[in-house]
Enzyme design. Structure first.
Site, PDB file in Angstrom:
ATOM      1  N   GLU A  61      25.893  27.270  42.755  1.00  0.00           N
ATOM      2  CA  GLU A  61      25.267  26.916  44.031  1.00  0.00           C
ATOM      3  C   GLU A  61      26.289  27.081  45.145  1.00  0.00           C
ATOM      4  OE1 GLU A  61      23.538  23.042  43.626  1.00  0.00           O
ATOM      5  OE2 GLU A  61      22.109  23.752  42.101  1.00  0.00           O
ATOM      6  N   HIS A 109      28.699  24.338  44.623  1.00  0.00           N
ATOM      7  CA  HIS A 109      29.108  23.970  43.257  1.00  0.00           C
ATOM      8  C   HIS A 109      29.343  25.218  42.418  1.00  0.00           C
ATOM      9  CE1 HIS A 109      28.050  19.825  44.209  1.00  0.00           C
ATOM     10  NE2 HIS A 109      27.011  20.339  44.826  1.00  0.00           N
ATOM     11  N   GLY A 110      30.635  25.574  42.262  1.00  0.00           N
ATOM     12  CA  GLY A 110      30.995  26.760  41.480  1.00  0.00           C
ATOM     13  C   GLY A 110      31.620  26.355  40.163  1.00  0.00           C
ATOM     14  N   ARG A 155      52.560  64.287  40.019  1.00  0.00           N
ATOM     15  CA  ARG A 155      53.088  64.234  41.380  1.00  0.00           C
ATOM     16  C   ARG A 155      54.620  64.211  41.366  1.00  0.00           C
ATOM     17  NH1 ARG A 155      51.605  63.330  46.759  1.00  0.00           N
ATOM     18  NH2 ARG A 155      53.087  62.064  47.934  1.00  0.00           N
ATOM     19  N   ASP A 159      49.333  50.781  43.514  1.00  0.00           N
ATOM     20  CA  ASP A 159      50.655  50.950  44.104  1.00  0.00           C
ATOM     21  C   ASP A 159      51.266  52.297  43.707  1.00  0.00           C
ATOM     22  OD1 ASP A 159      53.164  49.926  45.335  1.00  0.00           O
ATOM     23  OD2 ASP A 159      53.871  50.050  43.259  1.00  0.00           O
ATOM     24  N   GLU A 177      32.452  33.624  36.183  1.00  0.00           N
ATOM     25  CA  GLU A 177      32.373  33.235  34.767  1.00  0.00           C
ATOM     26  C   GLU A 177      33.581  32.393  34.356  1.00  0.00           C
ATOM     27  OE1 GLU A 177      30.036  34.069  32.496  1.00  0.00           O
ATOM     28  OE2 GLU A 177      28.824  35.503  33.611  1.00  0.00           O
ATOM     29  N   GLY A 178      33.931  31.433  35.198  1.00  0.00           N
ATOM     30  CA  GLY A 178      35.096  30.614  34.917  1.00  0.00           C
ATOM     31  C   GLY A 178      36.306  31.275  35.520  1.00  0.00           C
ATOM     32  N   PHE A 190      40.619  18.277  34.489  1.00  0.00           N
ATOM     33  CA  PHE A 190      39.612  18.777  35.435  1.00  0.00           C
ATOM     34  C   PHE A 190      39.446  17.863  36.642  1.00  0.00           C
ATOM     35  CE2 PHE A 190      38.445  21.472  31.939  1.00  0.00           C
ATOM     36  CZ  PHE A 190      37.985  22.610  32.567  1.00  0.00           C
TER      37      PHE A 190
END
Lengths: 389, 248
Positions: free
Chosen positions: A138, A141-142, A273, A341, A368-369, A388
């Protein structure tokens, strides 16, 4: 010099695959080379998803490939992982589409749905005729989905849903949305079909990442759905988290594909190169980067193959998936940045795939976390302390 | 229509081939093996014919037990069953053709479709030899096949253009590059292939003389390409082509 570098199989892992697994991988690889690579830069530039590829992906059996029955291919998890790897060697957006369709949407119904719900949705989703999306995150809220504000309340024989979901892959092109909401007893899931009154979607534009993938907001305003649209077996956060474990499994594999594409590009580029007196690949600083890429990709391959075998044996824990997702995506991102780079100014144009992979992987590292959330999951696993909150 | 499709296992065309130092063969330790691309086109054409009418597509290959992998891929594409004629010997085109003619005698197909050549030795011989041994009409280098009842018309790629020939079954057709674009082996196809019949026959049980008539004496890598040279103008180029290269 090793030919093994062509497919970047430094430790002969191919020998650990069965014929079927190799065939599945080769089919996906050919599909990506022929159908995705030639047009992906166009879609990324124009912020469009190549929808016309969906029927072909379905015909090849890519949706729900590791599910049994209901018109799904029923392959093992090694084959499924290899397919994800090849899709993401094309583009993370393509792999995301397949992940959301298979591991999030189809799996949500497969694991939590009634027999009627499975019969109604899964065969059509395997055929690509119905597209799914997965509404958990949301706006506010992730990483903390338990704090979700979307609510469902009983209304006679059915339910009424209210809330907003955001960062939903495939949101506006989905025919059915898996919507996670709070009821009195806790979190549970609902199937909300496109066109249900009160249900609307809005696409998120201005993305610098995942531009060949649709990302939307789902808006639910007094959406009335029947009792038959409730995923009754889904009780608590376990419901959505079980689906995320499936999707994260595929992402851990997918990241290898994106990293491999960047490695090959950087290797070819620095070999051809010339600066000062010799090819860039002849300088120690460049070789150190190439060797780091080779090492990290090879380690990621080994982790994934073992993870697949554990999954097939029913011994995989979500923490194993956290380990693989966290490590592989983060290393892939570092590899993409290094490759960018090493290509110098050419690294910023879409003539080469590296900047696209690099930008995409910023998303993959977050969704996904996030990298940090998986760190906390593993930290809790080895210490027994929950960091957490 | 019953169609026999002989196939060959070859190194992936994208693999860098390295010749062994003693010139007896190529290094195979890390080569990826695939169905010969022309054979894949032959399988695709057989499947299309079967899908338009009805019938059966039977794959056959002559080689070691590892060649099963390529037969399984063909079964995953949609072929009905497969035969592996097992041998560890490296056979020449003539021996392969004799084996295939024997298999054709047992299976009695209406058509044999095979690749015009294999990309490893580029011999381009087996199809023609099999047709001769069976006494069947042959259409090599096919780029289009049309079938009406038992009559077949094949458009062939020949020097300077296209030639269309018509003949009756049974017959032998060899596939050229432009005949079709082969399908992918789908994941459900791969799963179905597991249950399809793959019969193994020992090559020396067929009663065919497999003694090689050809001997590979040595293999060598092509000479390394020399760098070109720049010319100042189109006039100079034309003059060099005339005086030095003597091509115009």
């Amino acid at each position: 010099m090793l030919d093994l570098l062509r497919d970047l199989d430094f430790f002969h892992l191919d020998e650990l695959l069965t014929d079927e697994e190799r065939m599945a991988r080769d089919t996906a690889k050919r599909f990506v080379d022929r159908e995705i690579i030639p047009q992906i830069e166009h879609h990324f530039a124009n912020e469009t998803f190549p929808m016309h590829l969906v029927p072909q992906m379905a015909e090849l059996g890519m949706f729900g490939a590791n599910l049994k029955g209901y018109g799904c291919a029923g392959m093992n998890n090694v084959a499924y992982g290899l397919i994800m790897q090849e899709l993401e060697a094309g583009d993370s957006g393509l792999r995301s589409f397949a992940s959301v369709q298979s591991a999030l949407s189809m799996y949500a119904i497969y694991a939590n749905g009634s027999e009627e719900q499975k019969q109604r949705y899964l065969p059509e989703m395997a055929k690509g005729k119905l597209i799914g999306c997965f509404g958990l995150t949301e706006p506010d809220h992730g990483s903390d989905p338990g704090g979700m504000e979307t609510r469902a309340r009983r209304d006679g024989d059915g339910w009424i849903l209210n809330g907003t979901k955001r960062w939903i892959t495939n949101g506006s092109i989905a025919d059915v949305a898996i919507v996670w909401a709070k009821v009195e007893e806790g979190i549970t899931g609902f199937l909300v079909e496109k066109g249900t009154p009160g249900f609307s979607t809005r696409d998120i534009h201005g993305k610098f990442s995942m531009r060949a993938s649709i990302t939307s907001e789902l808006i639910l305003e007094d959406v009335r759905i029947p009792r038959t649209a409730h995923l009754e077996k889904a009780r608590g956060l376990k419901g959505p988290l079980g689906c995320l474990t499936q999707a994260r499994y595929g992402i851990a594999w997918g990241a290898i594909g994106a990293a491999r594409s960047c490695f090959h590009c950087a290797l070819d580029y620095t070999k051809s190169r010339k600066q000062f007196s010799r090819p860039l690949a002849g300088y120690q600083l460049v070789q150190a980067k190439l060797v780091r890429m080779l090492t990290e990709i090879t380690k990621a391959q080994m982790v994934c193959l073992r993870l697949a075998h554990l999954k097939d044996q029913g011994k995989m824990r979500p923490e194993h998936v956290s380990f693989a997702k966290r490590n592989n995506v983060n290393e892939a991102l570092k590899i993409a940045r290094d490759a960018r780079d090493m290509l110098g100014a050419n690294g910023i144009v879409n003539e080469y795939p590296v900047i696209r992979h690099m930008l995409n992987l910023e998303t993959v590292n977050t969704y996904e976390g996030t990298f940090d959330v998986h760190t906390l999951i593993l930290g809790r696993d080895i210490t027994g302390e929950n960091a957490f909150e | 229509m019953k169609i026999l499709v002989p196939i060959k296992r070859v190194p992936d065309p994208a693999t860098t081939i390295r010749v062994l130092p003693d010139g007896t063969g190529i290094a195979t330790d890390n080569v990826k093996w695939v169905i010969n691309p022309f054979c894949e086109i032959a399988i695709e054409e057989a499947l299309r014919i079967k899908e338009k009418q009805t019938g059966e597509v039977i794959l056959v290959t002559v080689g070691q037990s590892t060649w099963q992998e390529q037969l399984r891929t063909g079964l995953a594409m949609g072929a009905d069953r497969a035969i592996l004629v097992k041998t560890d010997a490296a056979l020449d085109s003539l021996a392969i053709a004799k084996i295939l003619a024997k298999i054709a005698g047992d299976e009695k197909p209406d058509l044999i479709i095979l690749g015009k050549q294999a990309i490893d030795d580029d011999a381009n011989q087996v199809g023609q030899m099999v047709a001769e041994m069976l006494g069947w009409p042959q259409a090599t280098f096919a780029s289009k096949i049309e079938i009406a009842a038992d009559k077949i018309s094949v458009m062939r790629e020949v020097d300077g253009g296209l030639e269309t020939i018509a003949f009756k079954i049974p017959a032998v057709i060899t596939a050229d590059l432009r005949l079709n674009e082969p399908r992918y082996a789908s994941l459900p196809g791969i799963m179905k292939a597991r249950k399809k019949e793959l019969k193994e026959i020992a090559a020396d049980s067929l009663g065919v003389d497999l003694a090689p008539k050809l001997k590979v004496k040595t293999l060598a890598a092509p000479p390394k390409r020399q760098g070109g040279r720049k010319v100042a103008s189109a006039q100079e180029m034309v003059s060099l082509l005339h005086t030095e290269a003597k091509v115009i």
